[in-house]
Design a protein around this motif. Structure first.
Motif, short mmCIF file in Angstrom:
data_model
loop_
_atom_site.label_atom_id
_atom_site.label_comp_id
_atom_site.label_asym_id
_atom_site.label_seq_id
_atom_site.Cartn_x
_atom_site.Cartn_y
_atom_site.Cartn_z
N UNK A 214 0.82 -1.21 0.00
CA UNK A 214 0.00 0.00 0.00
C UNK A 214 0.85 1.26 0.00
N UNK A 215 2.00 1.21 0.68
CA UNK A 215 2.87 2.40 0.76
C UNK A 215 3.43 2.80 -0.58
N UNK A 216 3.37 1.90 -1.57
CA UNK A 216 3.91 2.21 -2.89
C UNK A 216 2.97 3.00 -3.78
N UNK A 217 1.80 3.37 -3.28
CA UNK A 217 0.82 4.12 -4.06
C UNK A 217 0.55 5.46 -3.38
N UNK A 218 0.56 6.51 -4.18
CA UNK A 218 0.39 7.87 -3.68
C UNK A 218 -0.84 8.50 -4.30
N UNK A 219 -1.59 9.25 -3.51
CA UNK A 219 -2.77 9.96 -4.00
C UNK A 219 -2.43 11.42 -4.23
#
Length: 343
Positions: free
Chosen positions: A271-276
């Protein structure tokens, strides 16, 4: 058999690609340049701020190596390729068939049989591997609906009717897709397909891998002499590779969707590899993007038995093989286009 050639992916910003002899010279962060022989390449994909010298562009054009430019998040920008060397008679037949309602419907029906058959395979496999009965039953119902949709395709004689059957089946597929995700993490919750831009991690992965598959399909179609911009299921639109999108529909479930599910379910992405971003778009960080590309390339190296040709072939050659079979059909060597249906 065509050799399995490689695609060079450039993901580091400010990389410079030049030509040294018969090699691509890759210069990054002041380090010593890496050299990759042009004869080993099928394509070059540049993500983000990457500079390519005019001399390398000319050499790639001459050798049939397509250069594709994407944004950092995988959105297609442009491609550079050389002179089209396809058989003019083959392309003329492609254009005639695209303008003929019955001819277009015949090929579109075959493509959609591939898509629905492969989607059903993904759903059935998910049902077998489901961790609870509720998920298994949900996926089995969705697979049964795809079986009925395959029968409906035979009753439709126009492309619009075929699109309607496909649209109904796609709605069922995406409504059941969340049951294929076995990771209990809100970051990988899936409530439906969205894009341009993707607004969750799952759709971000799907859109990125679809772009990689589309690149391979465009190159494969050009390689056998077909025009990737004139399709049968997807109609003409300036700048859209409609024929590549046609074949992508057929191959997406077994190539792209299964890779995305494996990456999530095996926790190869976190999850930490995706940024909003501020506008709500979800993007991958550099490490996640590289992990996806690595998994994609490893998957392409694995071999399967092609159901129509009855030969073992690397998965990376499937776009070329399907393009070749479509060309043979248009030439009259095959009565129907044989889609790849992975049982």
């Amino acid at each position: 058999m065509k050799d399995l050639l490689n695609v060079l992916y450039i993901t580091t910003p400010e990389t410079y690609l030049g030509k040294e002899g018969e090699c691509v010279s890759v210069r990054q962060d002041g380090a010593s340049p890496r050299r990759i022989p042009l004869t080993n390449l099928q394509g070059i994909i540049c993500l983000g701020r990457v500079t390519v010298s005019p001399y390398l562009m000319a050499a790639c054009a001459e050798k049939g190596v397509t250069i594709t430019y994407l944004t950092e998040n995988g959105r297609f920008l442009a491609s550079v390729h050389g002179e089209v060397r396809g058989n003019v008679l083959l392309r003329r037949e492609q254009y005639r068939r695209a303008d003929d309602e019955a001819g277009s419907a015949s090929i579109a029906r075959c493509v959609l049989k591939g898509k629905l058959g492969n989607a059903r395979t993904v759903l059935r496999r998910g049902a077998r591997e489901a961790q609870d009965q509720v998920r298994a039953e949900r996926l089995t119902r969705a697979a049964d609906i795809h079986t009925a949709a395959l029968t409906r395709l035979d009753r439709e004689t126009h492309v619009d009717g075929l699109r309607g059957v496909e649209g109904d089946a796609a709605a069922v597929y995406w409504s059941a897709f969340a049951a294929l995700i076995r990771v209990d993490d809100p970051a990988f919750a899936f409530s439906g397909r969205n894009r341009r831009p993707p607004r969750d991690a799952v759709n971000c992965l799907l859109s990125f891998v679809y772009t990689l598959l589309a690149h391979d399909l465009r190159s494969a179609l050009e390689g056998v002499g077909l025009d990737p911009y004139v399709g049968f299921l997807h109609r003409d639109r300036p700048g859209r590779a409609s024929l590549a999108l046609d074949l992508e529909e057929e191959l997406r479930p077994i190539l792209a969707d299964r890779i995305v599910l494996s990456l999530i379910n095996r926790r190869q992405v976190e999850a930490a590899g995706f940024l909003t971003q501020d506008g709500g778009a979800v993007v991958m960080d550099d490490d996640t993007r590289k992990a996806v590309i690595t998994a994609w390339q490893e998957r392409k190296a694995k071999e399967i038995r092609h159901p129509f040709l009855d030969e073992d072939a690397p998965i990376g050659l499937l776009p070329h093989l399907q393009a070749l079979l479509l060309a043979r059909h248009l030439r009259g060597d095959l009565d129907l286009y044989p889609p790849l249906i992975w049982a």
